[in-house]
Design a protein around this motif. Structure first.
Motif, PDB file in Angstrom:
ATOM      1  N   PHE B  35       0.812  -1.213   0.000  1.00  0.00           N
ATOM      2  CA  PHE B  35       0.000   0.000   0.000  1.00  0.00           C
ATOM      3  C   PHE B  35       0.855   1.277   0.000  1.00  0.00           C
ATOM      4  N   PRO B  36       1.859   1.375   0.907  1.00  0.00           N
ATOM      5  CA  PRO B  36       2.731   2.562   0.859  1.00  0.00           C
ATOM      6  C   PRO B  36       3.457   2.722  -0.476  1.00  0.00           C
ATOM      7  N   ILE B  37       3.847   1.600  -1.097  1.00  0.00           N
ATOM      8  CA  ILE B  37       4.552   1.696  -2.385  1.00  0.00           C
ATOM      9  C   ILE B  37       3.610   2.222  -3.468  1.00  0.00           C
ATOM     10  N   LEU B  38       2.357   1.732  -3.466  1.00  0.00           N
ATOM     11  CA  LEU B  38       1.377   2.219  -4.443  1.00  0.00           C
ATOM     12  C   LEU B  38       1.123   3.715  -4.241  1.00  0.00           C
ATOM     13  N   GLU B  39       0.944   4.102  -2.970  1.00  0.00           N
ATOM     14  CA  GLU B  39       0.669   5.505  -2.669  1.00  0.00           C
ATOM     15  C   GLU B  39       1.853   6.394  -3.063  1.00  0.00           C
ATOM     16  N   GLY B  40       3.072   5.942  -2.713  1.00  0.00           N
ATOM     17  CA  GLY B  40       4.270   6.702  -3.067  1.00  0.00           C
ATOM     18  C   GLY B  40       4.442   6.817  -4.574  1.00  0.00           C
ATOM     19  N   SER B  41       4.201   5.705  -5.287  1.00  0.00           N
ATOM     20  CA  SER B  41       4.338   5.737  -6.751  1.00  0.00           C
ATOM     21  C   SER B  41       3.316   6.682  -7.364  1.00  0.00           C
ATOM     22  N   HIS B  42       2.111   6.675  -6.799  1.00  0.00           N
ATOM     23  CA  HIS B  42       1.044   7.533  -7.324  1.00  0.00           C
ATOM     24  C   HIS B  42       1.451   9.008  -7.182  1.00  0.00           C
ATOM     25  N   ILE B  43       2.029   9.362  -6.056  1.00  0.00           N
ATOM     26  CA  ILE B  43       2.428  10.757  -5.826  1.00  0.00           C
ATOM     27  C   ILE B  43       3.663  11.109  -6.645  1.00  0.00           C
ATOM     28  N   LEU B  44       4.643  10.191  -6.670  1.00  0.00           N
ATOM     29  CA  LEU B  44       5.902  10.530  -7.337  1.00  0.00           C
ATOM     30  C   LEU B  44       5.836  10.376  -8.857  1.00  0.00           C
ATOM     31  N   ALA B  45       4.692   9.898  -9.380  1.00  0.00           N
ATOM     32  CA  ALA B  45       4.497   9.924 -10.835  1.00  0.00           C
ATOM     33  C   ALA B  45       3.935  11.279 -11.271  1.00  0.00           C
ATOM     34  N   LEU B  46       3.611  12.145 -10.301  1.00  0.00           N
ATOM     35  CA  LEU B  46       3.091  13.481 -10.644  1.00  0.00           C
ATOM     36  C   LEU B  46       4.014  14.259 -11.595  1.00  0.00           C
ATOM     37  N   PRO B  47       5.321  14.375 -11.297  1.00  0.00           N
ATOM     38  CA  PRO B  47       6.178  15.155 -12.196  1.00  0.00           C
ATOM     39  C   PRO B  47       6.213  14.594 -13.619  1.00  0.00           C
ATOM     40  N   LEU B  48       6.217  13.259 -13.732  1.00  0.00           N
ATOM     41  CA  LEU B  48       6.327  12.638 -15.057  1.00  0.00           C
ATOM     42  C   LEU B  48       5.005  12.714 -15.836  1.00  0.00           C
ATOM     43  N   SER B  49       3.889  12.794 -15.147  1.00  0.00           N
ATOM     44  CA  SER B  49       2.598  12.868 -15.841  1.00  0.00           C
ATOM     45  C   SER B  49       2.122  14.314 -15.905  1.00  0.00           C
ATOM     46  N   VAL B  50       1.578  14.807 -14.800  1.00  0.00           N
ATOM     47  CA  VAL B  50       1.047  16.173 -14.747  1.00  0.00           C
ATOM     48  C   VAL B  50       2.142  17.211 -15.015  1.00  0.00           C
ATOM     49  N   GLY B  51       3.332  16.965 -14.474  1.00  0.00           N
ATOM     50  CA  GLY B  51       4.424  17.927 -14.633  1.00  0.00           C
ATOM     51  C   GLY B  51       4.760  18.214 -16.096  1.00  0.00           C
ATOM     52  N   MET B  52       4.763  17.176 -16.935  1.00  0.00           N
ATOM     53  CA  MET B  52       5.073  17.362 -18.358  1.00  0.00           C
ATOM     54  C   MET B  52       3.975  18.191 -19.043  1.00  0.00           C
ATOM     55  N   ILE B  53       2.715  17.928 -18.648  1.00  0.00           N
ATOM     56  CA  ILE B  53       1.599  18.705 -19.200  1.00  0.00           C
ATOM     57  C   ILE B  53       1.721  20.167 -18.774  1.00  0.00           C
ATOM     58  N   VAL B  54       2.109  20.378 -17.511  1.00  0.00           N
ATOM     59  CA  VAL B  54       2.264  21.738 -16.984  1.00  0.00           C
ATOM     60  C   VAL B  54       3.326  22.498 -17.789  1.00  0.00           C
ATOM     61  N   ILE B  55       4.445  21.843 -18.084  1.00  0.00           N
ATOM     62  CA  ILE B  55       5.498  22.515 -18.859  1.00  0.00           C
ATOM     63  C   ILE B  55       4.977  22.889 -20.249  1.00  0.00           C
ATOM     64  N   PHE B  56       4.196  21.978 -20.854  1.00  0.00           N
ATOM     65  CA  PHE B  56       3.623  22.295 -22.172  1.00  0.00           C
ATOM     66  C   PHE B  56       2.618  23.451 -22.067  1.00  0.00           C
TER      67      PHE B  56
END
Lengths: 147, 171
Positions: B35-56
Motif C-alpha cells: 500500500f505505501p509503495i502504491l501511494e508513493g508511486s502515485h504521488i511521485l508519478a506526478l512530475p512525469l505525468s502532470v508535470g510534463m503537461i504543466v510545462i507544455f
C-alpha cells in the motif's frame, strides 16, 4: 504565527499545506526530469542543455521555493515529530545532496562554453541526479509509514 | 462474481462497496509494504505525468521554452507523460479498489473525478481544434483559444492534486 496553528490544528490546514507541497514538488521535479533527460541525451535533442536550463530555471527554483516553504510550515507545527523521524533525516540529507549535486553538475555541463562530454558520463550524472531527487520524494512519503 | 443483493443488478454504490471487500482489495489494503509503495508511486508519478503537461501549458502561454515550436514541445512532453499517466492509472485504480466504498460518497473524490473528466474533454478539444494546425504556427505565436485550454488545464490539474491529497485524509 496563526498560519502554523491553522496548518497544524484546523481540519483542512494539513491537506492544504500538503497539496501546496505537492504542487511545488511537481513543478520542481518536472523541470529536474526534463533537464536530466536532456543531459542523458534522450529528450529535446534539438535544444541545447544550457538553453533548456536557462528556460526552466525560474520554474525549477520556483517549485523548490514553494516546496521548501510549505514543508517548513508543516515542520514548524510539530517539530519534535519530524526531528525524531528517520525518513525525515534521510529526506533532509538527500535534499541537500541533490541540490548541491544538481547545482555543480549543471554549472559544469550546462554552461554555454562547457567542454564536450562523453555519453557515458552524461548518463551516469543524469541517473545519479534523478536517483537523489526521487530518494528525497520517497523518504518524504516514508515519514507517514516508517518511524 | 459474488453479489450481496441477488435481486437485480448492483447499483454503483453497491459495486464500489463490493470492490473494497474483494480479497484482492483487502490484501493490498492490509499489506504493510504494498500500500505505501502504491501511494508513493502515485504521488511521485506526478512530475512525469502532470508535470510534463504543466510545462507544455506554460510553453503555450509563452512562459517556458520560449522560441521553441509548440508542436515540438508537445511531442516531447507527451512522449514522457504517457509513462507517467500509465503509472497514475494503474496505481490510482489499485488504490481506489482498497478504498472504493469510502471513496464513493467522498466529496473530494467526486470532484477529482469531475476534474479529470473536464481535463479529458479539454485535451480532446485541443486535439481536434488546435493540434492539426500546430505545424503552421510560427514559434511563439499561439492562438488565444489554445492559451485558454492551457490556463484551464493548469487550474484544473491543481484542483486534482488538492482533491487527491485531501481525500486521503478522510479515509
Amino acid at each position: 504565527m496563526p498560519i502554523i496553528v491553522f496548518i497544524r490544528d484546523s481540519q483542512y490546514g494539513m491537506p492544504i499545506a500538503q497539496s501546496v507541497h505537492l504542487v511545488g514538488l511537481t513543478m520542481l521535479l518536472a523541470t529536474v526530469l526534463v533537464v536530466n533527460l536532456r543531459l542523458a541525451g534522450v529528450a529535446l535533442k534539438d535544444s541545447s542543455l544550457d538553453w533548456l536550463v536557462q528556460q526552466l530555471r525560474p520554474w525549477m527554483i520556483g517549485g523548490l521555493v514553494v516546496a521548501v516553504l510549505s514543508g517548513a510550515l508543516i515542520f514548524i507545527g510539530t517539530p519534535a515529530k519530524y526531528l525524531a523521524s528517520n525518513p525525515f533525516r534521510v529526506k533532509m540529507a538527500t535534499l541537500a545532496l541533490a541540490m548541491l549535486f544538481q547545482y555543480f553538475t549543471l554549472r559544469r555541463f550546462a554552461a554555454p562554453d562547457s567542454p564536450p562530454r562523453s555519453r557515458a558520463v552524461s548518463l551516469v550524472v543524469a541517473a545519479l541526479s534523478l536517483t537523489l531527487w526521487f530518494t528525497v520524494g520517497w523518504a518524504g512519503r516514508a515519514i507517514a509509514f516508517i518511524p | 462474481m459474488q453479489c450481496y443483493i441477488s435481486a437485480g443488478p448492483m447499483s454503483l454504490a453497491e459495486w464500489f462497496q463490493w470492490l473494497e471487500q474483494t480479497p484482492f482489495s483487502t490484501a493490498i489494503a492490509e499489506s504493510i509494504w504494498l500500500f505505501p509503495i502504491l501511494e508513493g508511486s502515485h504521488i511521485l508519478a506526478l512530475p512525469l505525468s502532470v508535470g510534463m503537461i504543466v510545462i507544455f501549458d506554460l510553453h503555450l502561454l509563452g512562459l517556458a521554452l520560449t522560441g521553441s515550436r509548440a508542436a515540438t514541445v508537445m511531442k516531447e512532453m507527451l512522449r514522457w507523460s504517457k509513462f507517467g499517466f500509465a503509472v497514475m492509472f494503474i496505481t490510482g485504480g489499485l488504490l481506489l479498489m482498497c478504498h472504493a466504498g469510502r471513496a464513493y460518497g467522498n466529496t473530494f473524490f467526486r470532484f477529482k473525478m469531475i476534474f479529470l473528466l473536464v481535463l479529458g474533454i479539454n485535451a480532446a478539444v485541443y486535439q481536434v481544434v488546435f493540434f492539426p494546425k500546430m505545424p503552421q504556427w510560427s514559434a511563439g505565436r499561439v492562438p488565444a483559444g489554445a492559451k485558454f485550454c492551457a490556463v484551464l488545464s493548469l487550474i484544473v490539474w491543481i484542483g486534482v492534486i488538492v482533491c487527491g491529497r485531501t481525500m486521503a485524509y478522510q479515509f
